[in-house]
Design a protein around this motif. Structure first.
Motif, PDB file in Angstrom:
ATOM      1  N   ALA A  40       0.843  -1.195   0.000  1.00  0.00           N
ATOM      2  CA  ALA A  40       0.000   0.000   0.000  1.00  0.00           C
ATOM      3  C   ALA A  40       0.880   1.248   0.000  1.00  0.00           C
ATOM      4  CB  ALA A  40      -0.938  -0.015   1.206  1.00  0.00           C
ATOM      5  N   ALA A  41       1.947   1.245   0.805  1.00  0.00           N
ATOM      6  CA  ALA A  41       2.875   2.383   0.832  1.00  0.00           C
ATOM      7  C   ALA A  41       3.562   2.552  -0.516  1.00  0.00           C
ATOM      8  CB  ALA A  41       3.902   2.207   1.948  1.00  0.00           C
ATOM      9  N   LEU A  42       3.916   1.455  -1.153  1.00  0.00           N
ATOM     10  CA  LEU A  42       4.523   1.513  -2.483  1.00  0.00           C
ATOM     11  C   LEU A  42       3.547   2.112  -3.497  1.00  0.00           C
ATOM     12  CD1 LEU A  42       7.062   0.731  -4.150  1.00  0.00           C
ATOM     13  CD2 LEU A  42       5.913  -1.448  -4.613  1.00  0.00           C
ATOM     14  N   MET A  43       2.286   1.743  -3.403  1.00  0.00           N
ATOM     15  CA  MET A  43       1.266   2.330  -4.288  1.00  0.00           C
ATOM     16  C   MET A  43       1.212   3.845  -4.094  1.00  0.00           C
ATOM     17  SD  MET A  43      -1.902  -0.387  -4.070  1.00  0.00           S
ATOM     18  CE  MET A  43      -3.014   0.655  -5.015  1.00  0.00           C
ATOM     19  N   ALA A  44       1.241   4.283  -2.836  1.00  0.00           N
ATOM     20  CA  ALA A  44       1.202   5.722  -2.551  1.00  0.00           C
ATOM     21  C   ALA A  44       2.384   6.426  -3.199  1.00  0.00           C
ATOM     22  CB  ALA A  44       1.176   5.969  -1.048  1.00  0.00           C
ATOM     23  N   TYR A  45       3.540   5.827  -3.138  1.00  0.00           N
ATOM     24  CA  TYR A  45       4.730   6.405  -3.755  1.00  0.00           C
ATOM     25  C   TYR A  45       4.516   6.614  -5.257  1.00  0.00           C
ATOM     26  CZ  TYR A  45       9.429   6.697  -5.683  1.00  0.00           C
ATOM     27  OH  TYR A  45      10.541   7.089  -6.394  1.00  0.00           O
ATOM     28  N   PHE A  46       3.967   5.604  -5.921  1.00  0.00           N
ATOM     29  CA  PHE A  46       3.785   5.690  -7.368  1.00  0.00           C
ATOM     30  C   PHE A  46       2.590   6.554  -7.775  1.00  0.00           C
ATOM     31  CE2 PHE A  46       6.538   1.881  -7.401  1.00  0.00           C
ATOM     32  CZ  PHE A  46       7.505   2.372  -8.265  1.00  0.00           C
ATOM     33  N   LEU A  47       1.734   6.883  -6.835  1.00  0.00           N
ATOM     34  CA  LEU A  47       0.586   7.747  -7.133  1.00  0.00           C
ATOM     35  C   LEU A  47       0.879   9.232  -6.910  1.00  0.00           C
ATOM     36  CD1 LEU A  47      -2.345   5.680  -5.607  1.00  0.00           C
ATOM     37  CD2 LEU A  47      -1.900   6.108  -8.020  1.00  0.00           C
ATOM     38  N   ARG A  48       2.060   9.561  -6.469  1.00  0.00           N
ATOM     39  CA  ARG A  48       2.346  10.941  -6.083  1.00  0.00           C
ATOM     40  C   ARG A  48       2.142  11.940  -7.218  1.00  0.00           C
ATOM     41  NH1 ARG A  48       8.855  10.404  -5.294  1.00  0.00           N
ATOM     42  NH2 ARG A  48       9.295  10.240  -7.508  1.00  0.00           N
ATOM     43  N   ASP A  49       2.420  11.568  -8.451  1.00  0.00           N
ATOM     44  CA  ASP A  49       2.222  12.504  -9.564  1.00  0.00           C
ATOM     45  C   ASP A  49       0.747  12.749  -9.853  1.00  0.00           C
ATOM     46  OD1 ASP A  49       4.946  12.795  -9.853  1.00  0.00           O
ATOM     47  OD2 ASP A  49       5.107  11.294 -11.451  1.00  0.00           O
ATOM     48  N   GLU A  50      -0.101  11.823  -9.456  1.00  0.00           N
ATOM     49  CA  GLU A  50      -1.545  11.974  -9.692  1.00  0.00           C
ATOM     50  C   GLU A  50      -2.186  12.925  -8.694  1.00  0.00           C
ATOM     51  OE1 GLU A  50      -2.869  10.815 -12.392  1.00  0.00           O
ATOM     52  OE2 GLU A  50      -1.011   9.741 -12.888  1.00  0.00           O
ATOM     53  N   PHE A  51      -1.512  13.169  -7.581  1.00  0.00           N
ATOM     54  CA  PHE A  51      -2.068  14.007  -6.514  1.00  0.00           C
ATOM     55  C   PHE A  51      -1.042  15.047  -6.059  1.00  0.00           C
ATOM     56  CE2 PHE A  51      -4.271   9.945  -6.349  1.00  0.00           C
ATOM     57  CZ  PHE A  51      -5.592  10.363  -6.390  1.00  0.00           C
ATOM     58  N   PRO A  52      -0.689  15.991  -6.927  1.00  0.00           N
ATOM     59  CA  PRO A  52       0.333  16.979  -6.546  1.00  0.00           C
ATOM     60  C   PRO A  52      -0.084  17.854  -5.364  1.00  0.00           C
ATOM     61  CG  PRO A  52      -0.714  17.598  -8.612  1.00  0.00           C
ATOM     62  CD  PRO A  52      -1.212  16.222  -8.263  1.00  0.00           C
ATOM     63  N   MET A  56       2.021  13.204  -0.124  1.00  0.00           N
ATOM     64  CA  MET A  56       2.071  11.757  -0.335  1.00  0.00           C
ATOM     65  C   MET A  56       3.015  11.062   0.650  1.00  0.00           C
ATOM     66  SD  MET A  56      -0.309  11.203  -2.405  1.00  0.00           S
ATOM     67  CE  MET A  56      -0.136   9.533  -3.013  1.00  0.00           C
ATOM     68  N   GLY A  57       3.940  11.802   1.240  1.00  0.00           N
ATOM     69  CA  GLY A  57       4.738  11.227   2.322  1.00  0.00           C
ATOM     70  C   GLY A  57       3.850  10.861   3.496  1.00  0.00           C
ATOM     71  N   LYS A  58       2.878  11.718   3.771  1.00  0.00           N
ATOM     72  CA  LYS A  58       1.916  11.428   4.839  1.00  0.00           C
ATOM     73  C   LYS A  58       1.043  10.230   4.458  1.00  0.00           C
ATOM     74  CE  LYS A  58      -0.611  14.466   7.433  1.00  0.00           C
ATOM     75  NZ  LYS A  58      -1.681  15.457   7.714  1.00  0.00           N
ATOM     76  N   VAL A  59       0.658  10.133   3.191  1.00  0.00           N
ATOM     77  CA  VAL A  59      -0.146   8.988   2.740  1.00  0.00           C
ATOM     78  C   VAL A  59       0.657   7.701   2.908  1.00  0.00           C
ATOM     79  CG1 VAL A  59      -1.357   7.927   0.795  1.00  0.00           C
ATOM     80  CG2 VAL A  59      -1.494  10.405   1.140  1.00  0.00           C
ATOM     81  N   MET A  60       1.943   7.725   2.526  1.00  0.00           N
ATOM     82  CA  MET A  60       2.779   6.539   2.701  1.00  0.00           C
ATOM     83  C   MET A  60       2.874   6.158   4.175  1.00  0.00           C
ATOM     84  SD  MET A  60       5.825   6.791  -0.131  1.00  0.00           S
ATOM     85  CE  MET A  60       6.248   8.505   0.075  1.00  0.00           C
ATOM     86  N   LEU A  61       3.017   7.159   5.051  1.00  0.00           N
ATOM     87  CA  LEU A  61       3.069   6.891   6.485  1.00  0.00           C
ATOM     88  C   LEU A  61       1.753   6.281   6.972  1.00  0.00           C
ATOM     89  CD1 LEU A  61       4.759   7.050   9.037  1.00  0.00           C
ATOM     90  CD2 LEU A  61       3.960   9.404   9.335  1.00  0.00           C
ATOM     91  N   THR A 120      -9.518  14.656   5.025  1.00  0.00           N
ATOM     92  CA  THR A 120      -8.422  15.254   4.262  1.00  0.00           C
ATOM     93  C   THR A 120      -8.189  14.454   2.980  1.00  0.00           C
ATOM     94  OG1 THR A 120      -6.703  13.919   5.335  1.00  0.00           O
ATOM     95  CG2 THR A 120      -7.294  16.023   6.407  1.00  0.00           C
ATOM     96  N   ILE A 121      -7.577  15.096   2.014  1.00  0.00           N
ATOM     97  CA  ILE A 121      -7.255  14.404   0.763  1.00  0.00           C
ATOM     98  C   ILE A 121      -6.323  13.229   1.031  1.00  0.00           C
ATOM     99  CG2 ILE A 121      -5.351  15.990   0.164  1.00  0.00           C
ATOM    100  CD1 ILE A 121      -7.752  14.354  -2.364  1.00  0.00           C
ATOM    101  N   GLU A 122      -5.387  13.412   1.959  1.00  0.00           N
ATOM    102  CA  GLU A 122      -4.449  12.334   2.275  1.00  0.00           C
ATOM    103  C   GLU A 122      -5.175  11.116   2.844  1.00  0.00           C
ATOM    104  OE1 GLU A 122      -2.205  16.121   2.098  1.00  0.00           O
ATOM    105  OE2 GLU A 122      -3.988  15.555   3.229  1.00  0.00           O
ATOM    106  N   ALA A 123      -6.101  11.327   3.751  1.00  0.00           N
ATOM    107  CA  ALA A 123      -6.838  10.212   4.346  1.00  0.00           C
ATOM    108  C   ALA A 123      -7.719   9.517   3.312  1.00  0.00           C
ATOM    109  CB  ALA A 123      -7.669  10.697   5.529  1.00  0.00           C
ATOM    110  N   LYS A 124      -8.298  10.289   2.410  1.00  0.00           N
ATOM    111  CA  LYS A 124      -9.131   9.693   1.350  1.00  0.00           C
ATOM    112  C   LYS A 124      -8.281   8.839   0.409  1.00  0.00           C
ATOM    113  CE  LYS A 124     -12.586  13.344   1.434  1.00  0.00           C
ATOM    114  NZ  LYS A 124     -13.132  14.500   0.726  1.00  0.00           N
ATOM    115  N   ILE A 125      -7.120   9.361   0.036  1.00  0.00           N
ATOM    116  CA  ILE A 125      -6.222   8.589  -0.840  1.00  0.00           C
ATOM    117  C   ILE A 125      -5.787   7.318  -0.128  1.00  0.00           C
ATOM    118  CG2 ILE A 125      -3.968   8.582  -1.988  1.00  0.00           C
ATOM    119  CD1 ILE A 125      -4.356  11.673  -2.321  1.00  0.00           C
ATOM    120  N   PHE A 126      -5.368   7.445   1.134  1.00  0.00           N
ATOM    121  CA  PHE A 126      -4.952   6.269   1.897  1.00  0.00           C
ATOM    122  C   PHE A 126      -6.045   5.203   1.910  1.00  0.00           C
ATOM    123  CE2 PHE A 126      -6.400   4.636   5.960  1.00  0.00           C
ATOM    124  CZ  PHE A 126      -5.671   3.465   5.984  1.00  0.00           C
TER     125      PHE A 126
END
Length: 193
Positions: A40-52, A56-61, A120-126
């Protein structure tokens, strides 16, 4: 953090390596909670360009930490987890968090609250990633490991969690199409047709 405190934290987290999830890997063994969190954390890393606009560091956490409560309760599949199970997991996690030194106790409690509120956008993405990763893993596992309710779940689960984002909704649709191809290719059981 003092080194002894760090060791205690890592010993609790290690339990997630042995806490198995309902889903299987492509090689036929139960996946661990730690493996789910890692991908899941790896997915967040690769999604970072989709959510400028998102941190996304917080999403990975969030992805790394989100199932820490299961180090106390083990994993209970979403379709079996009751409100009482959720309350117990939250209580055990909360007690553990308060035992951590500052600033970790406050920071982690804040992250868990943010994940629970999903405002938050981060929590929704997570939350979307959490559901999508599970679906992807199911598609990678052998169809013989699925229980009957998973046929419908793999076609519909997490649609509500991805609806806020056109990109995540498209990814959800791609996963659905992959599920349909898998069912066709591997021969869906008669009872599920």
């Amino acid at each position: 953090m003092e080194s002894k405190n760090l060791l205690e934290v890592l010993h609790v987290a290690e339990r997630l390596k042995d806490a198995t999830r309902h889903c299987y890997t492509s090689k036929g063994r139960h996946e661990s909670v730690a493996e789910h969190s890692w991908r899941a954390a790896l997915m967040a890393y690769f999604l970072r360009d989709e959510f400028p606009e998102a941190d996304m560091g917080k999403v990975m956490l969030m992805c790394i930490l989100h199932d820490l409560g299961e180090s106390f309760t083990g994993d209970i599949p979403t379709f079996d987890k009751t409100q009482a199970d959720e309350v117990r997991e939250e209580d055990l996690l909360s007690r553990w968090l308060t035992s951590l030194p500052e600033p970790y106790a406050t920071e982690m409690a804040g992250l868990f609250e943010e994940m629970a509120q999903r405002s938050t956008i981060e929590a929704k993405i997570f939350k979307a990633i959490d559901g999508l990763e599970a679906l992807i893993q199911h598609n990678e596992s052998d169809l013989s490991t699925w229980i009957p309710r998973e046929y419908e779940l793999n076609l519909t689960y997490a649609q509500d969690k991805t609806a806020f984002s056109p990109y995540l909704a498209a990814l959800r649709q791609d996963i659905r199409e992959e599920t349909l191809r898998k069912m066709e290719r591997e021969g869906q059981p008669e009872a599920c047709r």
